[in-house]
Scaffold this motif. Structure first.
Motif, PDB file in Angstrom:
ATOM      1  N   GLY A  10       0.771  -0.977   0.125  1.00 19.44           N
ATOM      2  CA  GLY A  10       0.225  -0.194  -0.275  1.00 19.44           C
ATOM      3  C   GLY A  10       1.252   0.609   0.069  1.00 19.44           C
ATOM      4  O   GLY A  10       1.919   1.191  -0.502  1.00 19.44           O
ATOM      5  N   TRP A  11       0.261   2.467   0.531  1.00 16.58           N
ATOM      6  CA  TRP A  11       0.571   3.853  -0.120  1.00 16.58           C
ATOM      7  C   TRP A  11       1.137   3.614   1.667  1.00 16.58           C
ATOM      8  O   TRP A  11       0.449   4.094   2.099  1.00 16.58           O
ATOM      9  CB  TRP A  11      -0.326   4.867   0.001  1.00 16.58           C
ATOM     10  CG  TRP A  11      -0.261   4.501  -1.697  1.00 16.58           C
ATOM     11  CD1 TRP A  11      -1.018   4.179  -2.625  1.00 16.58           C
ATOM     12  CD2 TRP A  11       0.736   5.168  -3.093  1.00 16.58           C
ATOM     13  NE1 TRP A  11      -0.871   4.126  -3.915  1.00 16.58           N
ATOM     14  CE2 TRP A  11       0.448   4.348  -4.708  1.00 16.58           C
ATOM     15  CE3 TRP A  11       1.795   5.769  -3.500  1.00 16.58           C
ATOM     16  CZ2 TRP A  11       1.104   4.885  -5.046  1.00 16.58           C
ATOM     17  CZ3 TRP A  11       2.893   6.257  -4.294  1.00 16.58           C
ATOM     18  CH2 TRP A  11       2.100   5.737  -5.126  1.00 16.58           C
ATOM     19  N   ALA A  12       2.357   4.785   1.805  1.00 19.37           N
ATOM     20  CA  ALA A  12       2.946   5.428   3.450  1.00 19.37           C
ATOM     21  C   ALA A  12       3.306   7.357   3.141  1.00 19.37           C
ATOM     22  O   ALA A  12       3.568   6.705   2.157  1.00 19.37           O
ATOM     23  CB  ALA A  12       3.848   4.186   4.059  1.00 19.37           C
ATOM     24  N   ALA A  13       3.062   7.516   4.340  1.00 21.54           N
ATOM     25  CA  ALA A  13       3.725   9.213   3.885  1.00 21.54           C
ATOM     26  C   ALA A  13       5.195   8.653   4.128  1.00 21.54           C
ATOM     27  O   ALA A  13       5.806   8.130   4.838  1.00 21.54           O
ATOM     28  CB  ALA A  13       3.395  10.221   5.042  1.00 21.54           C
ATOM     29  N   GLY A  14       5.716   9.253   3.498  1.00 20.56           N
ATOM     30  CA  GLY A  14       7.478   9.244   3.024  1.00 20.56           C
ATOM     31  C   GLY A  14       7.819  10.358   3.878  1.00 20.56           C
ATOM     32  O   GLY A  14       7.179  11.975   3.900  1.00 20.56           O
ATOM     33  N   ALA A  15       9.636  10.510   4.346  1.00 20.92           N
ATOM     34  CA  ALA A  15      10.016  11.896   5.000  1.00 20.92           C
ATOM     35  C   ALA A  15      11.976  11.960   4.431  1.00 20.92           C
ATOM     36  O   ALA A  15      12.612  10.663   4.490  1.00 20.92           O
ATOM     37  CB  ALA A  15       9.912  11.661   6.326  1.00 20.92           C
ATOM     38  N   LYS A  16      12.053  13.291   3.847  1.00 18.03           N
ATOM     39  CA  LYS A  16      12.936  13.251   3.560  1.00 18.03           C
ATOM     40  C   LYS A  16      14.379  13.029   4.992  1.00 18.03           C
ATOM     41  O   LYS A  16      13.937  14.532   5.912  1.00 18.03           O
ATOM     42  CB  LYS A  16      13.035  14.369   2.656  1.00 18.03           C
ATOM     43  CG  LYS A  16      14.687  14.922   2.288  1.00 18.03           C
ATOM     44  CD  LYS A  16      15.466  13.687   1.674  1.00 18.03           C
ATOM     45  CE  LYS A  16      16.302  13.566   0.578  1.00 18.03           C
ATOM     46  NZ  LYS A  16      16.768  12.719  -0.926  1.00 18.03           N
ATOM     47  N   LYS A  17      15.450  12.230   5.423  1.00 17.21           N
ATOM     48  CA  LYS A  17      16.251  12.994   6.958  1.00 17.21           C
ATOM     49  C   LYS A  17      17.119  13.670   6.384  1.00 17.21           C
ATOM     50  O   LYS A  17      17.894  13.485   5.005  1.00 17.21           O
ATOM     51  CB  LYS A  17      15.762  11.479   7.661  1.00 17.21           C
ATOM     52  CG  LYS A  17      14.397  11.343   7.754  1.00 17.21           C
ATOM     53  CD  LYS A  17      13.832  11.924   8.900  1.00 17.21           C
ATOM     54  CE  LYS A  17      12.607  11.571   9.254  1.00 17.21           C
ATOM     55  NZ  LYS A  17      12.112  12.017  10.116  1.00 17.21           N
ATOM     56  N   SER A  18      18.062  14.356   7.044  1.00 12.33           N
ATOM     57  CA  SER A  18      18.611  14.626   7.244  1.00 12.33           C
ATOM     58  C   SER A  18      19.812  13.470   6.971  1.00 12.33           C
ATOM     59  O   SER A  18      19.835  11.907   7.206  1.00 12.33           O
ATOM     60  CB  SER A  18      19.433  15.210   8.853  1.00 12.33           C
ATOM     61  OG  SER A  18      19.784  13.954   9.362  1.00 12.33           O
TER      62      SER A  18
END
Length: 152
Positions: free
Chosen positions: A92-100
């Motif tokens: 399925g789909w999940a929220a992604g995040a760009k980390k340091s």
């Protein structure tokens, strides 16, 4: 010329309208194109479709990352597919995040485990790592890594 002659106020208005349209056309023609940074501001290097050309059953076969601007925020979502038969399975789909440090991360909550996804991109290649935290305490947690290639 046939027809009724235009009165002076109508001629002045018509001339002003034609002049204004000329200014608008000229402004449109000389308006600067958006810079590359403005054009790609709503995307990150992970955006796109990635494939594991050597996927075996159960391996991650494809990753899709989407990015878009919402207001003045950049939001991401990711979908992971694994090699299954007769067609690939999806988490399925999940929220992604760009980390340091350049890592792109997401957490998938599936019926059997939490799956902690991490992606690191170098050019048209990516290293995708996933840690499986199983809900069943009798099953030992696992980790796996996959090399991906950009499709688009």
């Amino acid at each position: 010329m046939s027809g009724t002659p235009l009165s002076m106020p109508v001629r002045v208005l018509l001339a002003a309208a034609m002049s204004l349209s000329g200014v608008l056309v000229t402004a449109w023609l000389v308006w600067p194109e958006p810079t590359e940074a403005e054009t790609i501001a709503c995307f990150i290097e992970e955006t796109g479709t990635w494939s594991n050309r050597h996927a075996r059953t159960g391996d991650i076969s494809r990753v899709q990352v989407e990015s878009q601007c919402k207001g003045n925020k950049l939001v991401h979502r990711v979908r992971v597919l694994t090699k299954c038969a007769p067609r690939d399975c999806t988490w399925g789909w999940a929220a992604g995040a760009k980390k340091s440090g350049g890592r792109f991360v997401a957490t998938f909550s599936t019926y059997s485990a939490y799956r902690y996804f991490q992606m690191e991109v170098t050019g048209n290649h990516a290293l995708v790592s996933v840690t499986y935290d199983y809900h069943d305490e009798r099953k030992e947690d696992e980790a796996a890594s996959f090399r991906m290639v950009r499709d688009d």
